[in-house]
Design a protein around this motif. Structure first.
Motif, PDB file in Angstrom:
ATOM      1  N   ASN A  24     -17.810  20.362 -18.006  1.00 14.21           N
ATOM      2  CA  ASN A  24     -18.542  20.492 -16.746  1.00 14.21           C
ATOM      3  C   ASN A  24     -19.478  19.315 -16.451  1.00 14.21           C
ATOM      4  OD1 ASN A  24     -20.446  21.047 -18.711  1.00 14.21           O
ATOM      5  ND2 ASN A  24     -21.377  22.760 -17.619  1.00 14.21           N
ATOM      6  N   ARG A  25     -19.595  18.415 -17.389  1.00 18.38           N
ATOM      7  CA  ARG A  25     -20.489  17.275 -17.168  1.00 18.38           C
ATOM      8  C   ARG A  25     -19.755  16.041 -16.661  1.00 18.38           C
ATOM      9  NH1 ARG A  25     -24.545  17.666 -22.472  1.00 18.38           N
ATOM     10  NH2 ARG A  25     -25.373  19.749 -21.977  1.00 18.38           N
ATOM     11  N   GLU A  28     -19.010  14.110 -10.478  1.00 25.05           N
ATOM     12  CA  GLU A  28     -18.597  14.927  -9.342  1.00 25.05           C
ATOM     13  C   GLU A  28     -17.359  14.349  -8.652  1.00 25.05           C
ATOM     14  OE1 GLU A  28     -19.621  17.869  -8.371  1.00 25.05           O
ATOM     15  OE2 GLU A  28     -20.941  17.893 -10.113  1.00 25.05           O
ATOM     16  N   LYS A  31     -14.433  15.391 -10.593  1.00 24.23           N
ATOM     17  CA  LYS A  31     -14.186  16.813 -10.374  1.00 24.23           C
ATOM     18  C   LYS A  31     -13.411  17.029  -9.082  1.00 24.23           C
ATOM     19  CE  LYS A  31     -17.965  19.131 -12.825  1.00 24.23           C
ATOM     20  NZ  LYS A  31     -19.105  20.073 -12.675  1.00 24.23           N
ATOM     21  N   THR A  32     -13.812  16.303  -8.037  1.00 25.95           N
ATOM     22  CA  THR A  32     -13.141  16.445  -6.739  1.00 25.95           C
ATOM     23  C   THR A  32     -11.683  16.039  -6.832  1.00 25.95           C
ATOM     24  OG1 THR A  32     -15.208  16.011  -5.561  1.00 25.95           O
ATOM     25  CG2 THR A  32     -13.162  15.732  -4.328  1.00 25.95           C
ATOM     26  N   LYS A  95     -22.921  24.416  -8.681  1.00 27.60           N
ATOM     27  CA  LYS A  95     -22.246  24.065  -7.433  1.00 27.60           C
ATOM     28  C   LYS A  95     -21.191  25.092  -7.040  1.00 27.60           C
ATOM     29  CE  LYS A  95     -19.521  20.454  -5.227  1.00 27.60           C
ATOM     30  NZ  LYS A  95     -18.836  19.171  -5.386  1.00 27.60           N
ATOM     31  N   THR A 148     -13.943  22.923 -12.851  1.00 25.83           N
ATOM     32  CA  THR A 148     -14.346  22.616 -11.473  1.00 25.83           C
ATOM     33  C   THR A 148     -14.939  23.829 -10.758  1.00 25.83           C
ATOM     34  OG1 THR A 148     -12.054  23.017 -10.803  1.00 25.83           O
ATOM     35  CG2 THR A 148     -12.689  20.748 -11.155  1.00 25.83           C
TER      36      THR A 148
END
Length: 235
Positions: A24-25, A28, A31-32, A95, A148
């Motif tokens: 999870n780190r 971003e 991740k997208t 998020k 994600t």
């Protein structure tokens, strides 16, 4: 133990989710991109399933009637309410909402022929090979999704356990009362109908649409009704 395959399936979803949280780190932007990759892969999977239909008119009618029933019952809202209730109990995961992870993963893991065929094999013959294969696929999918969408994915193990467990529990009765040809026809058209739903999930994941996929779920039941009528009266 006729529930062994189902229990392994739920366990690997949990393990996959927990491993995914270790990722999870990641940035971003990554991740997208990963989410888009997942969405595209899910769309291709759904398309492959959808093309397996031998009578696409059944798929169309089932989706339309299923959508009407699902909208009337507000299934998407109810499933989201469950996710929000879970979110209220364990807290937000940043998020991504727990509700989104729970709903998306539940739909992906429950829709499909492997859940039904595997649970029937477990209940009738004690053969868990199909569910073991599904478990590995679901575990890997849970790992990717949870990286994600967050920890909400882990709660999808609950409906998977209930759904597959009930089929395995009543597998002997299902096998006795449902003719093999009818079951085969149902599996084919159910797979195609579910494939369209999975394709819609992929579209949602890449942000192109906001299809209320859960509201299409009654279409699976409609498939069973139509195929049964066709089998007994038009074959």
């Amino acid at each position: 133990m006729f529930l062994l395959g189902t229990l392994v399936n739920g366990l690997l979803i949990i393990i996959g989710t927990l491993l995914g949280r270790l990722l999870n780190r990641i940035p971003e932007g990554m991740k997208t991109t990963v989410m888009y990759a997942i969405g595209l892969a899910v769309m291709v999977l759904g398309l492959q399933m959808g093309l397996k239909s031998e009578n696409f008119l059944i798929v169309i009618i089932s989706l339309v009637l299923g959508a009407v029933i699902g909208e009337w019952m507000k299934l998407e809202d109810k499933l989201n309410d469950v996710g929000k209730w879970l979110e209220g109990k364990v807290g937000s995961n940043g998020k991504g909402s727990i509700s989104e992870g729970f709903v998306t993963a539940t739909l992906i893991f429950v829709i499909g022929a492997m859940a039904i065929i595997g649970a029937l094999d477990s209940g009738i013959r004690g053969d868990h090979d199909i569910l073991y294969t599904k478990s590995i696929i679901d575990g890997f999918t849970a790992l990717i999704l949870s990286s994600t969408l967050g920890i909400g994915v882990i709660f999808s193990a609950i409906p998977v356990l209930l759904y597959q467990g009930l089929i395995a529990l009543f597998a002997t009765q299902i096998n006795q009362f449902v003719p093999k040809l009818l079951m085969d026809q149902f599996i084919i058209e159910m797979t195609a109908t579910g494939g369209i739903m999975i394709f819609a999930i992929g579209l949602n994941l890449v942000g192109l649409t906001k299809v209320k996929v859960a509201n299409l779920l009654p279409g699976i039941v409609v498939v069973g009704i139509i195929v049964t009528i066709k089998y007994f009266f038009f074959t």
